[in-house]
Design a protein around this motif. Structure first.
Motif, mmCIF file in Angstrom:
data_model
loop_
_atom_site.group_PDB
_atom_site.id
_atom_site.type_symbol
_atom_site.label_atom_id
_atom_site.label_comp_id
_atom_site.label_asym_id
_atom_site.label_seq_id
_atom_site.Cartn_x
_atom_site.Cartn_y
_atom_site.Cartn_z
ATOM 1 N N LYS A 11 -12.300 3.690 7.928
ATOM 2 C CA LYS A 11 -10.863 3.641 7.673
ATOM 3 C C LYS A 11 -10.420 2.212 7.365
ATOM 4 O O LYS A 11 -10.913 1.298 7.992
ATOM 5 N N PRO A 12 -9.529 1.967 6.463
ATOM 6 C CA PRO A 12 -8.889 2.964 5.609
ATOM 7 C C PRO A 12 -9.760 3.315 4.404
ATOM 8 O O PRO A 12 -10.387 2.434 3.820
ATOM 9 N N CYS A 13 -9.744 4.595 4.043
ATOM 10 C CA CYS A 13 -10.605 5.037 2.937
ATOM 11 C C CYS A 13 -9.978 4.666 1.595
ATOM 12 O O CYS A 13 -10.670 4.511 0.603
ATOM 13 N N GLY A 14 -8.656 4.535 1.573
ATOM 14 C CA GLY A 14 -7.977 4.197 0.319
ATOM 15 C C GLY A 14 -7.807 5.399 -0.595
ATOM 16 O O GLY A 14 -7.196 5.289 -1.658
ATOM 17 N N LEU A 15 -8.346 6.544 -0.210
ATOM 18 C CA LEU A 15 -8.358 7.705 -1.115
ATOM 19 C C LEU A 15 -7.567 8.894 -0.598
ATOM 20 O O LEU A 15 -7.090 9.708 -1.374
ATOM 21 N N CYS A 16 -7.449 9.004 0.729
ATOM 22 C CA CYS A 16 -6.772 10.186 1.272
ATOM 23 C C CYS A 16 -5.278 10.126 0.935
ATOM 24 O O CYS A 16 -4.759 9.113 0.508
ATOM 25 N N ASP A 17 -4.637 11.246 1.163
ATOM 26 C CA ASP A 17 -3.223 11.376 0.860
ATOM 27 C C ASP A 17 -2.413 10.264 1.530
ATOM 28 O O ASP A 17 -1.565 9.614 0.924
ATOM 29 N N SER A 18 -2.721 10.076 2.806
ATOM 30 C CA SER A 18 -1.994 9.096 3.599
ATOM 31 C C SER A 18 -2.192 7.676 3.046
ATOM 32 O O SER A 18 -1.228 6.928 2.872
ATOM 33 N N CYS A 19 -3.451 7.319 2.768
ATOM 34 C CA CYS A 19 -3.738 5.979 2.237
ATOM 35 C C CYS A 19 -3.002 5.744 0.918
ATOM 36 O O CYS A 19 -2.440 4.685 0.681
ATOM 37 N N ARG A 20 -3.014 6.762 0.066
ATOM 38 C CA ARG A 20 -2.357 6.614 -1.239
ATOM 39 C C ARG A 20 -0.860 6.445 -1.101
ATOM 40 O O ARG A 20 -0.247 5.611 -1.762
HETATM 41 ZN ZN LIG Z 1 -7.522 7.173 4.022
#
Ligand SMILES: [Zn+2]
Length: 319
Positions: free
Chosen positions: A58-67
């Motif tokens: 984390k942070p993945c940068g790709l999930c809904d939340s990160c975006r």
């Molecule tokens: Zn993420």
């Protein structure tokens, strides 16, 4: 970008990590350090790290939340940025009100207050309430390049995290020492990647460094600017070429403005750049950079690349 990729911010990141590890450090951080070195980016990454839905890394940068956080469109992220204007009591009341609710969709509510030295006494005192007894699942990050202007009671309630400058120079050194790159290559990677280790390493492995010089030679120096090589490029390659072009003209601008050599990206082509300086006025350079960034937008909208390059070529060689 990953947390660990931000070289030069490793110390602050380690401090932040230690605080937020496990379940919820509530309270406040003050990110302090010169302007433009990524404090705000790190603050948003902290928000991402706390709310990321990936299992690991984390942070993945790709999930809904990160975006959503990246685009400042997450309901649990609140950013106060008033530029150089004072931060008013109403802004802080807004925070107190918001913080009394549970997070809407994430794990933590994060409030980022940019230019926190613009808190006046009244708003700083109001903020103290929440810093003294932070609601569960709430994190407040104050960002400032003038920590001396923040009142002591606020300072003492927050964990101060100092950010250091010279990221690109540090990265350049690191690439020379740890990756045995020659100085000019390391300089290019560090400056082109704007100090981001992850990006610099990716470029180092994926790209022949002379590739960028081919683009320069064919597009900028040759009499026929629209080299066929560029015409045949894939979207990905073309995106890189446009970025490289943008960086050439940025360098030209900086050199023309008299900035020190070490600030330019393409130090290895300094001589060629110097020769080009008299060819362009500042206004023309402005126009060209605007044309390149417009082309980049068109590229993303899948406009025919031949047409795109033709138009850009016309812009570049109007001068
Ligand atoms: Zn993420």
């Amino acid at each position: 970008m990953r947390f660990a990729d931000i070289l030069g911010h490793q110390k602050p990141l380690a401090i932040i990590n230690a605080y937020i590890q496990g379940s919820g450090f509530s309270g406040g951080f003050i990110f302090s350090g010169p302007e433009g070195i990524g404090k705000r980016m790190v603050a948003k990454m902290v928000a991402q790290k706390l709310n990321c839905t990936a299992q690991t890394d984390k942070p993945c940068g790709l999930c809904d939340s990160c975006r959503k956080i990246e685009n400042s469109g997450h309901p649990d992220l609140h950013i106060i940025e008033n530029g150089e204007a004072q931060i008013k009591i109403e802004d802080i009341r807004g925070i107190l009100r918001e913080a009394s609710f549970k997070p809407y969709e994430g794990a933590m509510k994060v409030f980022i207050i940019d230019n926190a030295h613009k808190l006046n006494t009244e708003s700083a005192n109001s903020l103290l309430k929440i810093l003294e007894e932070p609601p569960k699942s709430t994190l407040i990050i104050l960002i400032t390049h003038k920590p001396q202007n923040i009142i002591k009671t606020v300072l003492s309630r927050c964990k101060v995290v100092k950010f250091a400058p010279l990221v690109r120079a540090e990265l350049e050194d690191f690439l020379i020492k740890d990756h045995s790159l020659d100085k000019l290559s390391a300089h290019f990677l560090a400056y082109y990647a704007e100090g981001r280790l992850g990006l610099a390493l990716k470029l180092k492995d994926s790209l022949q460094l002379q590739e960028k010089n081919k683009i320069f030679n064919s597009f900028v120096l040759s009499a026929k600017p629209l080299d066929r090589n560029l015409m045949g490029q894939t979207k990905e390659q073309l995106r890189f070429s446009l970025n490289i072009l943008a960086s050439w003209f940025r360098d030209l601008y900086l050199l023309k403005a008299g900035l020190p050599d070490k600030e330019i990206i393409h130090l290895d082509r300094r001589e060629d750049l110097l020769k080009l300086i008299p060819k362009f006025s500042f206004k023309e350079l402005d126009n060209i950079m605007a044309a390149i960034s417009e082309s980049t937008l068109y590229l993303e909208r899948n406009i025919n690349s031949k047409l795109l390059l033709h138009n850009l070529g016309a812009q570049l060689w109007k001068a």
